[in-house]
Design an enzyme around this catalytic site. Sequence first.
Site, PDB file in Angstrom:
ATOM      1  N   ASP A   4      -7.117  -5.479  12.601  1.00  0.00           N
ATOM      2  CA  ASP A   4      -6.080  -6.315  12.359  1.00  0.00           C
ATOM      3  C   ASP A   4      -4.575  -6.634  13.619  1.00  0.00           C
ATOM      4  O   ASP A   4      -3.922  -6.095  13.107  1.00  0.00           O
ATOM      5  CB  ASP A   4      -5.669  -5.656  11.092  1.00  0.00           C
ATOM      6  N   VAL A  18       7.263   3.537   4.025  1.00  0.00           N
ATOM      7  CA  VAL A  18       6.512   3.959   6.090  1.00  0.00           C
ATOM      8  C   VAL A  18       8.199   4.939   6.085  1.00  0.00           C
ATOM      9  O   VAL A  18       9.289   4.338   5.974  1.00  0.00           O
ATOM     10  CB  VAL A  18       6.633   2.925   6.917  1.00  0.00           C
ATOM     11  N   MET A  78       0.524  -0.881   0.028  1.00  0.00           N
ATOM     12  CA  MET A  78       0.316   0.298   0.043  1.00  0.00           C
ATOM     13  C   MET A  78       1.230   1.014   0.294  1.00  0.00           C
ATOM     14  O   MET A  78       0.451   2.439  -0.262  1.00  0.00           O
ATOM     15  CB  MET A  78      -1.247  -0.053   1.270  1.00  0.00           C
TER      16      MET A  78
END
Length: 627
Positions: free
Chosen positions: A137, A29, A26
């Site tokens: 999650d 970071v 996605m």
Amino acid sequence: MKGLGSHDPRQLGRHRMVAVIGQGGMGRVLLGHSPTGRLVAVKQVHRHLAKDPEFRERFRQEVAASSQVTGAYTAGVVDSDTESDSPWLATEYIAGPSLKTVIEETGPMSLGGLRLLAAGLASALVEIHRAGLVHRDLKPANILLSGDGPRVIDFGIARALEGGAQLTATGSVIGSPAFMSPEQAEGRPLTPAADVFSIGAILAMAATGESPFAGTATPQVLYNVLHSAPDTARVPGPMRDIVERCLAKDPADRPTPEELSEAAGRIEAEPVWPGAVRDVIAGHRSDSDWWVETTAKHARYEAQVEGLKKRRQRNMRSVAAAFAVMVLLGGAAFGAHEWAVQSGYATPATDLAVSLTGEQWRTLDPCALLENSLTKDFGSRSGDFSDSTAGACSANFTDSSNAKRSFEVTIGGTGDSLTGALPRLSGAVAGWMPMYGLFKDGSSCDRWVITQGRPAVSVKLSAKMSGKGDVCPAAEQGLRAVVDRLAVNPPRLPLPKDSVRSLDPCALVERKLASELSGASMHQTISPTSCYWSGDDSYFSLTLTESSRPDQSHQGEPTQIDGATAYVEDSYAKYHSAQCELTYMVRPTRKDKAEVVKISFGSWRDSPDSCDRGKRVFSTVLAQLPK
């Protein structure tokens, strides 16, 4: 962590980017540094995903959900921009490893560590559920460990309890199979009890090193979650009841986070991380500190270069204006061909980061690296290479003006082995890394950089020239070329399939055996080819390299161990020194060289059994070498 690449942003909002923490499907970071000095973790969504309206809406929901959660055991939202071409979210940076990493590196956790983990996760759930959210999650990778307890991160698929837009395809299941609740696996509506089930699975994994619903494939794992009793036999007794209650198939039978916190508090063990866990946490903290310090030094250097550039541009404009006046006044006789103006400063040719894997460092060809990097700027190689030392190569170069220079590249140590061994900063930079050097000028000059990835490796270029002149600029220019080559196309040795050069020496010794023989719970990578264990009583190192053939260089007495001939030098027998070295020739390579395994074992006290311990390590390593 690793250095910023050429496509990574240098600034997001008010935050200056420092390093890359990680990357997934996605987004990336990044480690950021805010104007107040605070460190932040910045999640930046990939551009192609940001173009998907459904995904962008989901990211907005994540930001909104995360902003509602506060508390000592979660990572709070600091800043965000959900409308830019590459949306991002900045949260408090937790200078600690994930629970997944810690268990993989140190093994199952002690009862005291489990108590601290359970209490912290229960407190985090209280805050998450108080905000009206279900995390959905929770898994070991989404739990970071700091010095005073765990921190829950990543609310990427959190849902409000009162419902909301369905942002996933019908029938899809989001979450991590081994840690999701039965109701989530079946796609049923979720309550806060689903997160409690995940906590139970996480605690069981931390206690045993494995999921209580382990299977060989995802369908089997999901079946075990839905229908099988959890495997809790190896969970310590005081924690087992808590885990089994959390893992009840019926959500109504599970404890609330408040009840979970009370139960953890009744365990009779001091709530502290084990020593090995604290070591891993400290390593991550020093890693982020190093990145911040290095980036700040680089920023100061860039500012100095930019200031110098502007001053010289102003000077050049003044010279140009004076020249124009001279022409207008009849000074054209000077002739443009007799008037040469040079800038006098260098601009960076690239900002590529060096991020080689351990295997790439171990199989790097230093001679090809030297020649491929330096030929363009310093002319052709004259004479043969000299590569008698592993990881190093030297050669002479002659340029078009017949200037002769000698260069040597050395791929050196890693990690803590470099601490205190480096000279002062030289003021130059290569590939976003500050250069170190002993002298500012001279007929011989050494320049180092320490790469910013894992493993962190020193790369040194030494330069010499005969006669008068300053060779340090050539050393710095050459090191920049070497770094560029490492970042773009590092040359590799043409090794056969039975070579040991690509093997990770740290992976050849099991943690249990290393702890038994030396008392060390953690290893230390001291070079790409060497690993070191040091405990309270003993220490040993394992090296896979190319060196002199032991059968020709008298490196000890030939000794049969598990059918193989190793050359053993027992210092205790000769000098009453508690040290022993074993050398094993894997295969001859060239002339009097061979690929070898070296095991050095020693003790801090008077101990005659160093060689016996070394032979045990050798037996384990021998079984894993190519046949």
